[in-house]
Enzyme design. Structure first.
Site, PDB file in Angstrom:
ATOM      1  N   CYS A   2       0.839  -1.208   0.000  1.00 35.35           N
ATOM      2  CA  CYS A   2       0.000   0.000   0.000  1.00 35.35           C
ATOM      3  C   CYS A   2       0.875   1.259   0.000  1.00 35.35           C
ATOM      4  CB  CYS A   2      -0.853   0.035   1.262  1.00 35.35           C
ATOM      5  SG  CYS A   2      -1.816  -1.434   1.505  1.00 35.35           S
ATOM      6  N   ARG A  27       4.617   0.730  -6.045  1.00 36.76           N
ATOM      7  CA  ARG A  27       4.626  -0.132  -4.862  1.00 36.76           C
ATOM      8  C   ARG A  27       3.673  -1.316  -5.033  1.00 36.76           C
ATOM      9  NH1 ARG A  27       6.711   2.176  -0.320  1.00 36.76           N
ATOM     10  NH2 ARG A  27       5.233   1.167   1.086  1.00 36.76           N
ATOM     11  N   TRP A  73      -2.957  -2.591  -1.489  1.00 29.94           N
ATOM     12  CA  TRP A  73      -2.515  -3.930  -1.934  1.00 29.94           C
ATOM     13  C   TRP A  73      -3.222  -4.887  -0.987  1.00 29.94           C
ATOM     14  CZ3 TRP A  73       0.767  -7.939   0.017  1.00 29.94           C
ATOM     15  CH2 TRP A  73       1.251  -8.833  -0.945  1.00 29.94           C
ATOM     16  N   ASN A  99      -1.325   1.451   5.945  1.00 25.49           N
ATOM     17  CA  ASN A  99      -0.442   0.498   5.268  1.00 25.49           C
ATOM     18  C   ASN A  99       0.073  -0.432   6.347  1.00 25.49           C
ATOM     19  OD1 ASN A  99       1.323  -0.913   3.718  1.00 25.49           O
ATOM     20  ND2 ASN A  99       2.914   0.655   3.702  1.00 25.49           N
ATOM     21  N   GLY A 100      -0.225  -1.729   6.204  1.00 25.57           N
ATOM     22  CA  GLY A 100       0.242  -2.713   7.195  1.00 25.57           C
ATOM     23  C   GLY A 100      -0.864  -3.689   7.521  1.00 25.57           C
ATOM     24  N   GLU A 481      18.466 -16.152  -9.329  1.00 25.59           N
ATOM     25  CA  GLU A 481      18.080 -14.746  -9.569  1.00 25.59           C
ATOM     26  C   GLU A 481      17.563 -14.591 -10.992  1.00 25.59           C
ATOM     27  OE1 GLU A 481      17.296 -12.298  -8.056  1.00 25.59           O
ATOM     28  OE2 GLU A 481      17.385 -10.691  -9.541  1.00 25.59           O
ATOM     29  N   LYS A 485      13.719 -13.265 -11.904  1.00 22.72           N
ATOM     30  CA  LYS A 485      13.455 -12.139 -12.815  1.00 22.72           C
ATOM     31  C   LYS A 485      12.427 -12.550 -13.861  1.00 22.72           C
ATOM     32  CE  LYS A 485      14.491  -9.231 -11.177  1.00 22.72           C
ATOM     33  NZ  LYS A 485      14.914  -9.709  -9.901  1.00 22.72           N
ATOM     34  N   GLU A 488       8.802 -13.273 -12.286  1.00 22.62           N
ATOM     35  CA  GLU A 488       7.992 -12.201 -11.683  1.00 22.62           C
ATOM     36  C   GLU A 488       7.503 -11.176 -12.701  1.00 22.62           C
ATOM     37  OE1 GLU A 488       9.826  -9.538  -8.858  1.00 22.62           O
ATOM     38  OE2 GLU A 488      11.789  -9.904  -9.691  1.00 22.62           O
ATOM     39  N   HIS A 504      19.812 -36.152 -10.720  1.00 29.13           N
ATOM     40  CA  HIS A 504      19.123 -36.657  -9.518  1.00 29.13           C
ATOM     41  C   HIS A 504      17.622 -36.416  -9.597  1.00 29.13           C
ATOM     42  CE1 HIS A 504      22.968 -37.557  -7.736  1.00 29.13           C
ATOM     43  NE2 HIS A 504      23.391 -36.348  -8.062  1.00 29.13           N
ATOM     44  N   LYS A 603       6.479  -3.521  -4.658  1.00 32.65           N
ATOM     45  CA  LYS A 603       7.899  -3.177  -4.661  1.00 32.65           C
ATOM     46  C   LYS A 603       8.516  -3.388  -3.287  1.00 32.65           C
ATOM     47  CE  LYS A 603      11.811  -1.803  -6.154  1.00 32.65           C
ATOM     48  NZ  LYS A 603      12.594  -2.784  -6.930  1.00 32.65           N
TER      49      LYS A 603
HETATM   50  C1  AGP Z   1      12.807  -8.907  -6.734  1.00 34.95           C
HETATM   51  O1  AGP Z   1      12.834  -8.520  -8.086  1.00 34.95           O
HETATM   52  C2  AGP Z   1      11.478  -8.682  -6.082  1.00 34.95           C
HETATM   53  N1  AGP Z   1      10.971  -7.375  -6.277  1.00 34.95           N
HETATM   54  C3  AGP Z   1      11.483  -9.084  -4.621  1.00 34.95           C
HETATM   55  O2  AGP Z   1      11.896 -10.425  -4.534  1.00 34.95           O
HETATM   56  C4  AGP Z   1      12.418  -8.246  -3.727  1.00 34.95           C
HETATM   57  O3  AGP Z   1      13.768  -8.504  -4.034  1.00 34.95           O
HETATM   58  C5  AGP Z   1      12.179  -8.658  -2.269  1.00 34.95           C
HETATM   59  O4  AGP Z   1      10.822  -8.384  -1.945  1.00 34.95           O
HETATM   60  C6  AGP Z   1      13.099  -7.933  -1.283  1.00 34.95           C
HETATM   61  O5  AGP Z   1      12.863  -6.556  -1.348  1.00 34.95           O
HETATM   62  P1  AGP Z   1      13.935  -5.585  -0.605  1.00 34.95           P
HETATM   63  O6  AGP Z   1      15.230  -5.741  -1.310  1.00 34.95           O
HETATM   64  O7  AGP Z   1      13.345  -4.209  -0.743  1.00 34.95           O
HETATM   65  O8  AGP Z   1      14.012  -6.035   0.828  1.00 34.95           O
END
Ligand code: AGP
Length: 608
Positions: A2, A27, A73, A99-100, A481, A485, A488, A504, A603
């Protein structure tokens, strides 16, 4: 996550609320709304979906100078007009944005319904806050908010306005981000700096359990005991362009191409004129390091993957055993932590609640906390003993790209700093590595210059519904990683495996035309990777490999090869991830996805 904004001043509030919310869209959200104090009443306007749906039903010229706004969110209750924020009490004299998560909202809600006969409209925890504040309201909004906060458990950043107080905005922060912007005859609240940049660069960073009382010409901060707190004004130095797209179609692509600058900034700010390390912010001494017998690196998502690479760097350069864990698991496995533990938190936003709560657990058990953070003044940054800021600049795209490469720079420097302090890294090894690191910005630029090769690959592969990534050594970490990418932002089902694990079980999934990405940058594991490529090709796979320039044999083994400039095995991940970021980006655009704001994602994940 949020986003919250609030305005009290002498100008019209609605334009700021909408503009501020537009700067927080990155966000992640699924509905939006505002509440204003107009004509002696509280008016709420909200809509499911994109901010544009709200803009269509809002009169930007409303005659009001006090308001709050929110992008939601969904956590409790599906995305809908009713569940969108702001929420009010029954007779709509109080409006709240939040937010929370209020962990004990059901208990309070039951009490409000059964004992106080409150009538609820939504399924949200936030609506409980509005009724609770109303219950305590006796003409002083701050007093009512404080009493309500005493009852609430969980994480929250809250903004509140009241019908009978047309020049007052009250806010409170507990574990969710909240900042104040200072203007001339106007003041602001927001979740994050981009929402304020157009109006002010003078920011007050609000600490946990603090309450803020804002009018058009005064801002007062109180702690949980009601004592007034003094706070330095933090001057934001970002240029507004840094938070804009600057001609790129998406923030994600802009941030991929900003990596030479981020890598250079993060590296060179930590080198003095003699190319020696300048590690201000990391006060850990050689004696204190000697006392450390365990290092935990804890983070989420991409930051966790940076931690996996960082683990290998610290073990290689400083010969200290390191464990790396995802924050959401770390806390619940009762890790062995004491005064001899160094806890390294990694977080771009510095607000990821899983990471923050793990950090707090480690501190409670006596660990020393060192954090690698991109957002200045964020919660993780403020709660750490030692701090390494990455200078990636604001990262707006949900997919973390430039934060990752700058986090690797941070780890390489910290690992060498430790290795020099405990004598495990010779000066010659240090100088060789620093010399090579200084070539990285240019080498990143060289990789980016070949982006068309990746665009062509994406054009051939974007319809895949499964993609495998494999590697050995640090390439197996990097494969995770690369896979994240792609997942997501393209929504393709992808996963990463240590190449040695193929036989395996996973190789059962390889069939004709299965698309496999083989990361083969590690000299000492190169021959093993060639064998793994042959294994999957023998089952019909189509293999795209990433290797260092000069390793030509792979050309005869894989179907296609992308060469990165030569560098050491340890530093190779920083270059090898670039084509993977580009691949994910181009595939996502070809699949018509919302690259910067992928579905279901935020985000900064400020809930557990
Ligand atoms: C990565 O591309 C994602 N947006 C997500 O995994 C992100 O890395 C994770 O939520 C951690 O966020 P931060 O680095 O702000 O703690």
């Amino acid at each position: 996550m949020c986003g919250i904004v609030g305005y009290v001043g002498t100008n019209k509030a609605v334009p700021y609320l909408i503009e501020g919310l537009s700067k927080l869209e990155y966000r992640g959200y699924d509905s939006a709304g505002i509440a204003v104090n107009i004509g002696g009443a509280v008016k709420v306007i909200k809509a499911k979906g994109r901010l544009s749906n709200l803009e269509r039903i809002v009169d930007m010229d409303m005659d009001t100078v006090l308001g709050i706004g929110h992008t939601r969110w969904a956590t409790h209750g599906a995305p809908s007009d009713v569940n969108a924020h702001p929420h009010t009490n029954s007779n709509e004299t109080i409006a709240v944005i939040h937010n929370g998560i209020i962990e004990n909202y059901m208990e309070i809600k039951d009490w409000l319904i059964n004992d106080k006969k409150c009538v609820f409209k939504s399924e949200t925890d936030t609506e409980v806050i509005a009724h609770l504040i109303d219950y305590y309201y006796d003409g002083d909004l701050m007093s009512a908010v404080r009493k309500a906060a005493d009852r609430m458990e969980g994480a929250y950043a809250i903004g509140v306005i009241a019908k009978d107080e047309p020049d007052r905005l009250v806010a409170v922060r507990k574990d969710s981000p909240l900042i104040v912007g200072l203007g001339v005859n106007e003041n602001f609240i927001a979740s994050d700096i981009p929402a304020l940049l157009k109006y002010t660069r003078d920011i007050l960073l609000i600490e946990n359990d603090e309450f803020v009382d804002l009018s058009k010409d005064k801002v007062t901060i109180y702690n949980s005991l009601g004592q007034e707190q003094k706070r330095e004004i933090y001057k934001v130095t970002w240029d507004i362009d840094a938070a804009e797209k600057e001609g790129f179609e998406h923030f994600t692509l802009k941030e991929i191409f900003e990596q030479p600058k981020g890598v250079r900034e993060t590296l060179f700010r930590r080198l003095n004129a003699e190319d020696d390390l300048a590690m201000e912010g990391i006060r850990l001494t050689a004696d204190e390091l000697k006392n450390i017998n365990k290092i935990y690196i804890v983070a989420c998502g991409t930051a966790y993957h940076a931690g996996l690479v960082g683990r290998r760097a610290i073990e290689a350069f400083a010969k200290i055993p390191v464990e790396c864990d995802v924050a959401s698991e770390f806390r619940y496995r009762d890790p062995f932590i004491d005064e001899r533990t160094l806890f390294i938190a990694v977080s771009q936003s510095g607000e990821t609640l899983d990471t923050l709560q793990s950090l707090r657990e480690a501190k409670r058990k006596g660990a020393r906390v060192l954090s690698i953070v991109n957002v200045v003044g964020s919660s993780v940054a403020r709660e750490s003993d030692d701090l390494f800021y990455t200078w990636a600049g604001p990262e707006i795209g949900v997919a973390s790209t430039k934060a990752f490469t700058t986090q690797l720079i941070a780890f390489y420097l910290i690992a060498m700093h430790f290795g020099r302090m405990n004598g495990k890294l010779t000066e010659e090894e240090f100088k060789t590595t620093i010399t090579e690191m200084k070539t990285l910005p240019e080498k990143v630029t060289e990789v980016l210059a070949k982006s068309e090769e990746i665009q062509k690959l994406a054009a051939k592969q974007f319809n895949n519904e499964k993609v495998f990534f494999m590697g050995r050594g640090v390439d197996s970490d990097l494969a995770m990683e690369a896979s994240l990418k792609l997942k997501e932002i393209s929504y393709i089902n992808s996963f990463a495996i240590p190449a040695g694990e193929l036989k395996h079980g996973t190789i059962a999934l390889i069939e004709d035309e299965t698309f496999v990405v083989a990361l083969a940058t590690q000299d000492r594991l190169y021959d093993k990777m060639l064998s793994n490529i042959k294994e999957v090709k023998a089952r019909g796979a189509h293999v795209f490999a990433i290797a260092k320039e000069g390793h030509l044999q792979i050309d005869k083994t894989a179907d296609e090869v992308f060469y990165i400039p030569n560098t050491s095995d340890a530093l190779a991940p920083l270059l090898a991830i670039i084509p993977m970021q580009l691949f994910a980006y181009y595939v996502s655009t070809l699949r018509g996805n919302d690259v910067d704001k992928p579905r279901n994602l935020a985000k900064s994940v400020t809930v557990e």
